[in-house]
Write a protein that holds these residues in place. Structure first.
Motif, PDB file in Angstrom:
ATOM      1  N   LYS A 136     -23.516   0.129 -10.163  1.00  0.00           N
ATOM      2  CA  LYS A 136     -24.773  -0.120  -9.467  1.00  0.00           C
ATOM      3  C   LYS A 136     -24.629   0.311  -8.010  1.00  0.00           C
ATOM      4  CE  LYS A 136     -26.554  -3.997 -12.182  1.00  0.00           C
ATOM      5  NZ  LYS A 136     -25.562  -4.233 -13.233  1.00  0.00           N
TER       6      LYS A 136
ATOM      7  N   THR B 237     -21.014 -11.330 -10.589  1.00  0.00           N
ATOM      8  CA  THR B 237     -21.455 -12.126 -11.730  1.00  0.00           C
ATOM      9  C   THR B 237     -22.900 -12.555 -11.535  1.00  0.00           C
ATOM     10  OG1 THR B 237     -20.722 -14.216 -10.750  1.00  0.00           O
ATOM     11  CG2 THR B 237     -19.135 -13.046 -12.158  1.00  0.00           C
TER      12      THR B 237
ATOM     13  N   ASP C   9     -20.544  -8.891 -14.639  1.00  0.00           N
ATOM     14  CA  ASP C   9     -21.065  -7.532 -14.512  1.00  0.00           C
ATOM     15  C   ASP C   9     -19.965  -6.542 -14.143  1.00  0.00           C
ATOM     16  OD1 ASP C   9     -23.201  -5.755 -14.670  1.00  0.00           O
ATOM     17  OD2 ASP C   9     -23.899  -6.153 -12.631  1.00  0.00           O
ATOM     18  N   TYR C  10     -19.153  -6.886 -13.170  1.00  0.00           N
ATOM     19  CA  TYR C  10     -18.045  -6.044 -12.730  1.00  0.00           C
ATOM     20  C   TYR C  10     -16.877  -6.938 -12.358  1.00  0.00           C
ATOM     21  CZ  TYR C  10     -21.576  -2.408 -12.106  1.00  0.00           C
ATOM     22  OH  TYR C  10     -22.577  -1.513 -12.310  1.00  0.00           O
TER      23      TYR C  10
ATOM     24  N   ILE D  48     -27.411  -9.315 -21.741  1.00  0.00           N
ATOM     25  CA  ILE D  48     -26.864  -8.317 -20.810  1.00  0.00           C
ATOM     26  C   ILE D  48     -27.968  -7.391 -20.316  1.00  0.00           C
ATOM     27  CG2 ILE D  48     -25.320  -6.321 -20.611  1.00  0.00           C
ATOM     28  CD1 ILE D  48     -23.504  -7.799 -22.727  1.00  0.00           C
TER      29      ILE D  48
ATOM     30  N   HIS E 240     -29.435  -6.757 -16.565  1.00  0.00           N
ATOM     31  CA  HIS E 240     -29.505  -5.434 -15.923  1.00  0.00           C
ATOM     32  C   HIS E 240     -30.929  -5.135 -15.435  1.00  0.00           C
ATOM     33  CE1 HIS E 240     -25.414  -4.432 -16.700  1.00  0.00           C
ATOM     34  NE2 HIS E 240     -25.554  -4.215 -17.990  1.00  0.00           N
TER      35      HIS E 240
ATOM     36  N   SER F   3     -31.616  -7.040 -12.411  1.00  0.00           N
ATOM     37  CA  SER F   3     -30.852  -6.492 -11.286  1.00  0.00           C
ATOM     38  C   SER F   3     -31.585  -5.361 -10.595  1.00  0.00           C
ATOM     39  CB  SER F   3     -29.489  -5.964 -11.779  1.00  0.00           C
ATOM     40  OG  SER F   3     -28.723  -6.986 -12.328  1.00  0.00           O
TER      41      SER F   3
END
Length: 186
Positions: free
Chosen positions: A32, A63, A77-78, A175, A179, A182
């Motif tokens: 992202k 998160t 997320d990462y 998920i 996204h 986001s």
């Protein structure tokens, strides 16, 4: 080895300057954009986690959460450990603190992640890491329309009442929803 774990719920440029190199090193493609991460924190839908060893940033994670009370799930997320610090157990230590944060601060029933599903050595290594952390791999492989590689969901139950009733497809609804949220407003 003095270790510090910090969670930020608001964007902080000083912290990001420390964590950005780890993020860019671990996710050179498909990550992202920074403005999206900033917006996620500004809108209160994500947290930024930092792992420091002797005051130096060596791990980072992003998160967020989906679902409501009684069905709250953390989306990891990462997460990355600086490449020159891998293989020392810092990833498991860092993740255990993220897990504790999900349980203690948010009473999450599970943590959900997605990993690349292509059969490569790197992807097998990542899968082994997550399984070693307690995650359960699902059999469903998801193909996004905007990225070429397929993904598999993994989950870590945090409460006895969490059960997965399908092959993992339902986890991708969570998920994907995260996204979409986001990127909303970008």
């Amino acid at each position: 080895m003095p270790w510090t774990f910090n969670t930020l719920t608001e964007w902080d440029e000083v912290w990001w300057d420390k964590l950005r190199p780890i993020y860019r090193e671990a996710f050179p493609h498909g990550a992202k954009p920074e403005k999206v991460l900033r917006s996620m924190l500004d809108r209160g839908i994500a947290s930024l986690h930092a792992g420091l060893q002797e005051g130096e940033a060596v791990a980072m994670a992003v998160t967020g959460f989906c679902g409501g009370k009684g069905r709250k799930r953390m989306i990891l997320d990462y997460m990355a450990v600086r490449q020159d610090q891998r293989g020392q157990g810092l990833g498991r230590l860092f993740f255990s603190q993220i897990r504790d944060y999900a349980e203690r601060e948010h009473q999450a029933e599970a943590i959900v992640i997605e990993t690349e599903a292509e059969d490569t050595e790197m992807n097998r290594e990542r899968l082994r890491f997550w399984i070693h952390c307690g995650f359960i791999a699902t059999s469903y492989v998801h193909q996004y329309i905007w990225v070429p590689e397929p993904y598999r969901a993994l989950y870590l139950p945090l409460s006895d009442h969490f059960t997965l009733r399908d092959d993992g497809k339902s986890l991708f609804r969570d998920i994907t929803s995260f996204h979409h949220q986001s990127f909303r407003g970008q």
